[in-house]
Every structure is written in C-alpha cells, then in structure tokens.
Design a protein around this motif. Structure first.
Motif, short mmCIF file in Angstrom:
data_model
loop_
_atom_site.label_atom_id
_atom_site.label_comp_id
_atom_site.label_asym_id
_atom_site.label_seq_id
_atom_site.Cartn_x
_atom_site.Cartn_y
_atom_site.Cartn_z
N VAL A 77 37.41 33.57 12.70
CA VAL A 77 36.62 34.80 12.80
C VAL A 77 35.15 34.47 12.98
CG1 VAL A 77 35.84 36.83 11.52
CG2 VAL A 77 38.27 36.21 11.54
N LEU A 78 34.68 33.47 12.20
CA LEU A 78 33.26 33.09 12.31
C LEU A 78 32.94 32.50 13.69
CD1 LEU A 78 32.67 31.54 8.78
CD2 LEU A 78 31.76 33.70 9.67
N VAL A 79 33.86 31.65 14.18
CA VAL A 79 33.65 31.07 15.52
C VAL A 79 33.63 32.16 16.58
CG1 VAL A 79 34.70 29.63 17.31
CG2 VAL A 79 34.58 28.81 14.96
N THR A 80 34.59 33.10 16.47
CA THR A 80 34.64 34.19 17.43
C THR A 80 33.38 35.03 17.39
OG1 THR A 80 37.05 34.26 17.24
CG2 THR A 80 35.96 36.21 18.18
N LEU A 81 32.96 35.35 16.15
CA LEU A 81 31.73 36.14 16.02
C LEU A 81 30.52 35.39 16.57
CD1 LEU A 81 32.27 37.70 12.46
CD2 LEU A 81 32.33 38.89 14.67
N SER A 82 30.49 34.05 16.28
CA SER A 82 29.37 33.25 16.80
C SER A 82 29.37 33.24 18.33
CB SER A 82 29.48 31.81 16.27
OG SER A 82 29.37 31.80 14.87
#
Length: 475
Positions: free
Chosen positions: A33-38
């Motif tokens: 999720v963090l990678v996608t958001l980044s």
C-alpha cells in the motif's frame, strides 16, 4: 495432565506461527500500500510539475546564429522576422562562437549537421549542344554543431523566405535593330511584322527582353531607302512589341539621325507603347540616368552609353544620347570612365542585377580593342553583372571576367547588310536568373534573310557559328 502438556505446547506454537504469518502478511500488505501510494504520489508530482512547466514555460536560451557577410542583406531580415513571429525561439545574431552558421561555403564550416536552404546551381553557358561551366554553385546552407528540434522550424522559415528572394527570372538580349533603308522598304512591301515574326517566338516569352534600337521611329519624314541616315515609321513599334521587347537602348549613333524632333517622337512613342528606354532622353539628366525595373521582386538596372561619332548628345537644354569618350572616335577619357563606374557602383549598392550597354568598336572587327576591354573590365569592377556591346555589325568575342559576363557585340539583329555572312549572323542571349544570380546563359545563333529577317539556326549551321565564337572567346 502431563500427557496434555505436549498437545497444548503444539497448539501454542501453531497459534504463534499463525500470528507471525498474519503479521508478515499485514506488513507486506502495508508495504504494498505504501509503495503504491508513493508511486501514485510520484506520478502526481511529475504530472503537476509538467503542467506547471507548460503553464509557466522556462525560456530556452536564444538560438545563436552567424551569417556570412555576402548573404547578410538577404538573411538578416528573415532572422529578425522569425524572432518576432516565434517569441519562444528567440534568435541572436553573433559574429563568433555561434553553434549555427548560415553560409554559402558549407565545406569551410566544420559542423556535422547541414541543411540546404536554397539551391543555386553553378552558372552554365549552353550553345549548340555544348556546355561550359563559368561560375561556382552559390547555394545557401544552414550548418549546426548539434541537433536541435528548434532548427527544423528555423530552416523551413529561412528556406521559404529565400525562395521568395530568389525567384526564377528569364532575360533575353539582342543586338542592333536598324529598321531603316531596305528594312523599311521590306516593311512597306510585306508589313511591319515581317522582319520580326520568324524570330519572335524565341525571345518574346521571357520576363524581360532588351535590344539596341538604332533608329528613330517617327512619321515626320519618309524613310530613305539609301544612305546611312535611318528612320522608320512609328508602326515599326508593332514589331518590337511582337518580340516582347521591354527595354531599348538609345545610346547609339543613329537614334538621333533625323534630329531632336524625330528623336523626341521616338521617346513619346516608346512611353505610349509601354517600352522603357535607357541611354537617351529629353536632356542629359534623363539620358545618363539608370533605368531600374522590378521583376518578380528583383531589381534589374540598365545603364547605356554611346561612343560612336554621329549622335546628338544630350545636354541640360537638348535631347539626345548619353555620350562616352573612348577610342576610336575620341581619346579614352578618365573622367567619363570614373563617372560611369560611380553610376554602376550606385546602381549595385541599391541591389539587384546590373546590365551596362556600350555602343562601341570599329566596324566589322571580331575582337574587342584594348579600350573596350579596359572599359568593360572597369564596369565589372564597379559592380556590373553583365556588359552588352553593340555597333560592329558582327559578333564579337565573349568574356567571363571576375564573376561578370561580357558580350562585346551580339551582331546585327534586324538590318539590311547582306554583303557578308558575318554581317548576317547574330546571337540571342537567353539568360536565366535566380533573383540577382545569373545561373544560365544560352547562345542562340541566327542568320538574317531578305535584308531584314533573322531566322534562328540549328544543326551544323548553329554549331559552326557557336564554335567560331567560342574559339575567340575568353571563358
């Protein structure tokens, strides 16, 4: 109880492992999720910056261009116009350190990228199947050190502008027209078009046609059919028009044969019929003034002088022709030479193609004398692009001198001298220009029939005249 402890321990271990797996999965999911958001945030920032750059573009450095001096007059205004109409691509003209050069000599510019903006072929002389290269190619190139997407638009702009400045122009020139004596007799018998109609299709379609009119056109006097004073009826102008003649030189020894009144009649008639004249006028100021015409946006200027005795020479109070002192009828006059050169220099400073006519030479001589060469070279040194001679009643040699073309005599065009082949032979100059650059000269030989009627030659007859002419020429 002791037997149950091992089972409980296994259960506890299983729960612990499951919890660890669950935590690992939760961590992995959170990381994804963090990678996608980044990634989404990065894409958003990139798009935002691009949109911001589009709405607030940073000015690019100016395109620095150097221009060869010999073409600066044509190219610099085009560069200024480009900068005004393309504010995002500002152009800065510099003398040194430019990454782009507009030049006629691309081989001397050590830059890897080259675009031909205008093709100007080498000057060629063509005659009876022969071809002689006289002058170099004068194409214009854009050279650059590196590729730049802005250069395509700049090159297209310059190419279109130069094409407008260098239109194709056709220019024809013929020699002496003396429609008096037996020519006048034939016109009385067979009509005013008779001397001209056979040759007219070969010259009339040019953008500009030049001739030496060596006879007044006036109805004040009946034309004598003998002697050496010439006059022709005013309707003779119909033949000039049939040939498409646009400009006549009056600087000769016969245009004033029947006095100022008949000469002035000729001036009025030419104006009335839309034929310009040079080398003669109502007074000295008009006679010595250049004639400038604009053909497809290119200035073509004529100057013309008479050096053969027998003319009425223009003064401030009297109509006549532009006189020039030189051998054999006068001593070479350095003041006349200097005045002619200054007139040529002034004409050339104003731009375009400059033609200077001289009525000179001894009669029936095939080679120019030293005075003629000196005067012709002086005219070319001052800026004349072409010198056209008349009077000897025969063809004289050609010369390519310092980038200028000299035809010392084109011969009789319409005249009644049937006593020798050389007085019946003549040459039509058919020229092609690109703007003010001469790119082609064709020599078209002819032979005069029936005392008045030039007929264009081909085959062996044409080759013989051309071969004889080239053998005495300095090309």
């Amino acid at each position: 109880m002791e037997s149950a402890n091992p089972g409980m321990r296994r259960t506890t271990r299983l729960r612990y492992r499951r919890r660890r797996r669950l935590l690992w999965l939760e961590s992995l999911l959170l990381a994804l999720v963090l990678v996608t958001l980044s990634s989404l945030l990065f894409v958003f920032l990139v798009i935002h910056r691009e949109r911001e750059a589009e709405s607030n573009p940073q000015p690019l450095p100016p395109i620095q261009v150097a221009v060869d001096r010999e073409i600066a007059e044509e190219v610099l205004p085009l560069l200024r116009d480009y900068g005004e109409t393309h504010p995002q691509d500002s152009v800065q003209v510099v003398e040194e350190g430019a990454s782009i050069v507009v030049t006629r000599n691309p081989l001397l510019i050590f830059m890897p990228h080259r675009v031909e903006l205008l093709h100007v072929p080498p000057l060629k002389l063509q005659a009876a199947g022969r071809e002689i290269v006289l002058g170099p190619e004068k194409s214009i190139w854009l050279c650059s050190e590196r590729e730049d997407p802005r250069l395509d638009a700049l090159a297209s702009w310059l190419a279109e502008g130069l094409a407008r400045l260098y239109p194709e122009i056709t220019f024809n020139a013929v020699g002496d027209i003396i429609p008096g004596r037996k020519v006048a007799m034939r016109m009385a018998e067979k009509g005013f078009l008779y001397p001209f109609e056979a040759v007219a299709p070969y010259i009339r379609d040019a953008d500009l046609v030049y001739a030496d009119l060596e006879c007044p056109l006036s109805d004040r006097y009946a034309p004598p059919y003998k002697g050496t004073d010439f006059i022709a009826p005013s309707r003779t102008v119909e033949g000039l028009k049939a040939c498409g003649i646009d400009v006549v030189s009056l600087a000769n020894n016969h245009s004033t044969n029947f006095g100022p009144a008949a000469f002035t009649d000729t001036l009025k008639l030419l104006v009335e019929k839309g034929i310009a004249y040079v080398g003669g006028g109502r007074d000295a100021q008009e006679a010595y003034s250049p004639l400038s015409l604009e053909i497809k946006g290119t200035r073509i200027t004529f100057l013309s002088y008479n050096a053969i005795a027998g003319s009425i020479n223009a003064t401030s109070q009297r109509p006549g022709v532009a006189w020039f002192d030189m051998w054999p009828y006068a001593a070479d006059d350095p003041e006349d030479l200097a005045a002619m050169q200054e007139a040529v220099r002034k004409a050339k400073r104003e731009g375009g193609f400059v033609v200077v006519g001289f009525h000179w030479s001894e009669e029936y001589k095939r080679l120019p004398n030293p005075s003629m060469r000196k005067v012709a070279h002086a005219a070319c040194d001052a800026g004349a692009d072409m010198v056209i001679g008349t009077h000897p009643h025969c063809i004289q040699s050609l010369e390519w001198y310092g980038g200028s073309f000299i035809a010392y005599s084109l011969g009789n065009f319409v005249f009644d001298q049937m006593f020798a082949d050389y007085t019946r032979q003549g040459i039509i100059l058919r020229c092609r220009l690109m703007g003010s650059e001469l790119v082609e000269i064709e020599l078209l030989p002819y032979l005069i029939h029936d005392y008045c009627r030039p007929v264009v030659l081909d085959g062996a007859s044409a080759r013989n005249i051309v071969g004889s002419l080239l053998s005495i020429s300095d090309l």
